[in-house]
Design a protein around this motif. Structure first.
Motif, mmCIF file in Angstrom:
data_model
loop_
_atom_site.group_PDB
_atom_site.id
_atom_site.type_symbol
_atom_site.label_atom_id
_atom_site.label_comp_id
_atom_site.label_asym_id
_atom_site.label_seq_id
_atom_site.Cartn_x
_atom_site.Cartn_y
_atom_site.Cartn_z
ATOM 1 N N UNK A 10 -4.000 6.469 4.536
ATOM 2 C CA UNK A 10 -4.327 5.047 4.530
ATOM 3 C C UNK A 10 -3.154 4.121 4.724
ATOM 4 N N UNK A 11 -1.985 4.648 5.130
ATOM 5 C CA UNK A 11 -0.795 3.814 5.319
ATOM 6 C C UNK A 11 -0.127 4.201 6.636
ATOM 7 N N UNK A 52 0.834 -1.204 0.000
ATOM 8 C CA UNK A 52 0.000 0.000 0.000
ATOM 9 C C UNK A 52 0.869 1.256 0.000
ATOM 10 N N UNK A 53 1.997 1.199 0.706
ATOM 11 C CA UNK A 53 2.889 2.359 0.728
ATOM 12 C C UNK A 53 3.454 2.648 -0.654
ATOM 13 N N UNK A 54 3.855 1.606 -1.375
ATOM 14 C CA UNK A 54 4.350 1.810 -2.731
ATOM 15 C C UNK A 54 3.224 2.318 -3.625
ATOM 16 N N UNK A 55 2.035 1.796 -3.418
ATOM 17 C CA UNK A 55 0.904 2.191 -4.250
ATOM 18 C C UNK A 55 0.537 3.664 -4.044
ATOM 19 N N UNK A 56 0.582 4.143 -2.805
ATOM 20 C CA UNK A 56 0.272 5.555 -2.582
ATOM 21 C C UNK A 56 1.360 6.449 -3.167
ATOM 22 N N UNK A 57 2.602 5.950 -3.229
ATOM 23 C CA UNK A 57 3.666 6.705 -3.902
ATOM 24 C C UNK A 57 3.339 6.832 -5.386
ATOM 25 N N UNK A 58 2.908 5.740 -6.003
ATOM 26 C CA UNK A 58 2.512 5.789 -7.414
ATOM 27 C C UNK A 58 1.339 6.741 -7.612
#
Length: 396
Positions: A146-147, A110-116
Motif C-alpha cells: 500500500x505504499x 503511510x510509509x512510517x505507519x507501515x513500518x510501525x
C-alpha cells in the motif's frame, strides 16, 4: 562499479555469474564468521554497549506495561529509519496521524505507519517464530504493501540483480552491486544459521555482523535498510538481551547517515571490520543511554500524574495512560481508548489542559480536528522542537 576499490577479500570478493546473462561483477560475501579477533579498542566499544543495554533492560523490567511508555520511542525509530531512505515527515505529523481516526492520505506518513505495523507484527511473530527468512519476509510484505515500492514484490526475495548508487546510476557506475539473486539461497541459509545457533559472541557484535551481512546480501528489491534495522532490535530480543525491541538505533544512523553507509561499504572494499564494529557499538551505547534517560523521565512524569488523579473518577485517568502511548491526542483518540462519549472525552482533555499537562496544538487533517500535545512527555521523548501549531489543510 569501481572494481579497483575492492582490495581485501576477507569478508567477500567480486565475482561474475558464468552461466547467466548478467555480465557485471558483483560482491559475494563470505559466510558470517562465528568468531572474530578484534582490537582492545573494538572490544572496549562492544563492552560499553553491552553495559548500556544492560542498564536499559533493567529499567524496562521495572515498567508494568512497556508499550505505555515506549510507544513514542517506536514512532521515532520508525520515522528515523524511514527518513534514512528518503521519507519526508515529522514526528508531530506521524503522531497526529496515529491519533487521528481518519485514513492516512499522505504517502510519507503511510510509509512510517507501515513500518510501525511491521514492528508490531514482528513483536508478535517473535513469540513463536525464529529469526528466519519466513520471519523477515512477513515483515517486508507489511512494510511495502500500500505504499511506494508496492510494485517491488512485497514479501518476496528478489529475482533479478540490483545495484546501489545515485538515482541515475547504472551497473557500470554503481557504488555497490549485491550478490546475484541466484546466490541468495546459500547466503540466507548461512545468515539464518548464524542468528539462531548458540554463540559465545557478544550480542552487540552478533547484531553488528548480522546487520552488515543482511544489508550486503540485499535480499529484496526495496526495503532492505528498513527491514535490516528492524532486525537489530529483534536479534537483541531473541538473544535475551532486551525484553522488547526498545532500542531506537535508527536515530543514530540517521544522524550519521553518510558514515553509516561508508562503514558498511568499507567492510566490503577493505575489510574494515574494526571500524564498523566501533561505529555500531557507539550507536548502541548512545541510543541505549538516551533511552534509559527517557524512561527515567517518563516514569517520574507518569507517577506524578497518577498521584494527582488517584481520586479522580472521570476520563482524565484514561488520558494519563493515553498520552504516554502517544503525546499527541485528540477527542477521537480518548473516545476509542476510554470508551466514553465525545463530550466526556472533550471535558477530560480540557481538565488535563487546565492542569498544564496538555496544550492545544491547533487543528490537523482534512477534517480540521483539534489536537493537544502533552508538552512534558513530548520534551522527554524527542529532540524535535518544531511542533506545528498551524492548521494542516489537506493533510491526514
Amino acid at each position: 562499479m569501481r572494481t579497483e576499490l575492492y582490495v581485501n577479500d576477507r569478508f567477500g570478493s567480486l565475482t561474475t555469474n558464468p552461466i547467466g546473462a548478467w555480465p557485471h561483477p558483483f560482491f559475494l560475501p563470505t559466510p558470517i564468521p562465528r568468531t572474530l579477533v578484534l582490537s582492545p579498542e573494538s572490544m572496549a566499544a562492544v563492552s560499553r554497549a553491552d553495559i548500556a543495554l544492560g542498564r536499559l533492560s533493567g529499567l524496562a523490567m521495572l515498567i508494568d506495561d512497556p508499550e505505555l511508555l515506549l510507544g513514542p520511542a517506536m514512532a521515532q525509530e520508525a520515522l528515523s529509519s524511514s527518513r534514512i531512505e528518503g521519507t519526508q515527515a515529522s514526528l508531530s505529523d506521524v503522531l497526529s496521524a496515529e491519533s487521528s481516526d481518519e485514513p492516512i492520505a499522505d504517502e510519507n506518513l503511510r510509509e512510517v505507519n507501515t513500518y510501525l505495523d511491521a514492528a508490531a507484527q514482528g513483536r508478535e511473530l517473535l513469540r513463536e517464530w525464529p529469526l528466519t527468512q519466513r520471519f523477515f519476509c512477513a515483515l517486508h510484505e507489511t512494510l511495502l504493501t500500500g505504499v511506494r515500492g508496492e510494485e517491488k514484490f512485497p514479501g518476496e526475495l528478489r529475482r533479478s540483480p540490483v545495484w546501489i548508487g545515485s538515482p541515475n546510476a547504472r551497473p557500470e557506475t554503481a557504488r555497490f552491486i549485491p550478490p546475484h539473486h541466484d546466490r541468495l539461497g546459500e547466503l540466507l541459509a548461512d545468515w539464518e544459521r548464524f542468528v539462531n545457533e548458540p554463540s559465545t559472541m557478544p550480542s552487540v557484535l552478533r547484531a553488528a555482523m548480522m546487520h552488515y551481512q543482511f544489508e550486503t546480501i540485499h535480499p529484496f528489491l526495496d526495503g532492505n535498510g528498513r527491514i535490516g534495522r528492524l532486525l537489530i532490535g529483534f536479534l537483541l530480543v531473541s538473544d535475551g538481551v532486551l525484553s522488547a525491541p526498545i532500542l531506537p538505533i535508527s536515530g543514530y544512523f540517521e544522524r550519521n547517515r553518510d558514515e553509516y553507509y561508508d562503514r558498511l561499504q568499507a567492510v566490503r572494499e577493505r575489510a574494515e571490520i574494526e571500524e564498523w564494529v566501533q561505529f555500531f557499538s557507539e550507536g548502541v551505547e548512545q541510543q541505549a543511554n538516551q533511552s534509559a534517560a527517557r524512561i527515567r523521565a517518563l516514569v517520574e512524569i507518569r507517577e506524578r500524574y497518577r498521584r494527582e488523579t488517584i481520586n479522580d473518577r472521570s476520563a482524565l485517568t484514561s488520558v494519563v495512560d493515553l498520552v504516554f502511548r502517544n503525546p499527541v491526542v485528540t477527542v477521537a483518540a480518548v473516545v476509542r481508548h476510554a470508551g466514553v462519549s465525545r463530550p466526556a472525552a472533550s471535558a477530560a482533555l480540557r481538565r488535563a489542559e487546565s492542569r498544564g499537562w496538555l496544550r492545544s496544538a491547533g487543528r490537523w487533517g482534512r477534517g480540521g480536528r483539534e489536537r493537544w500535545v502533552a508538552t512534558e512527555i513530548w520534551t522527554a521523548v524527542t529532540t524535535e522542537d518544531a511542533f506545528d501549531d498551524e492548521p494542516r489543510e489537506g493533510r491526514s
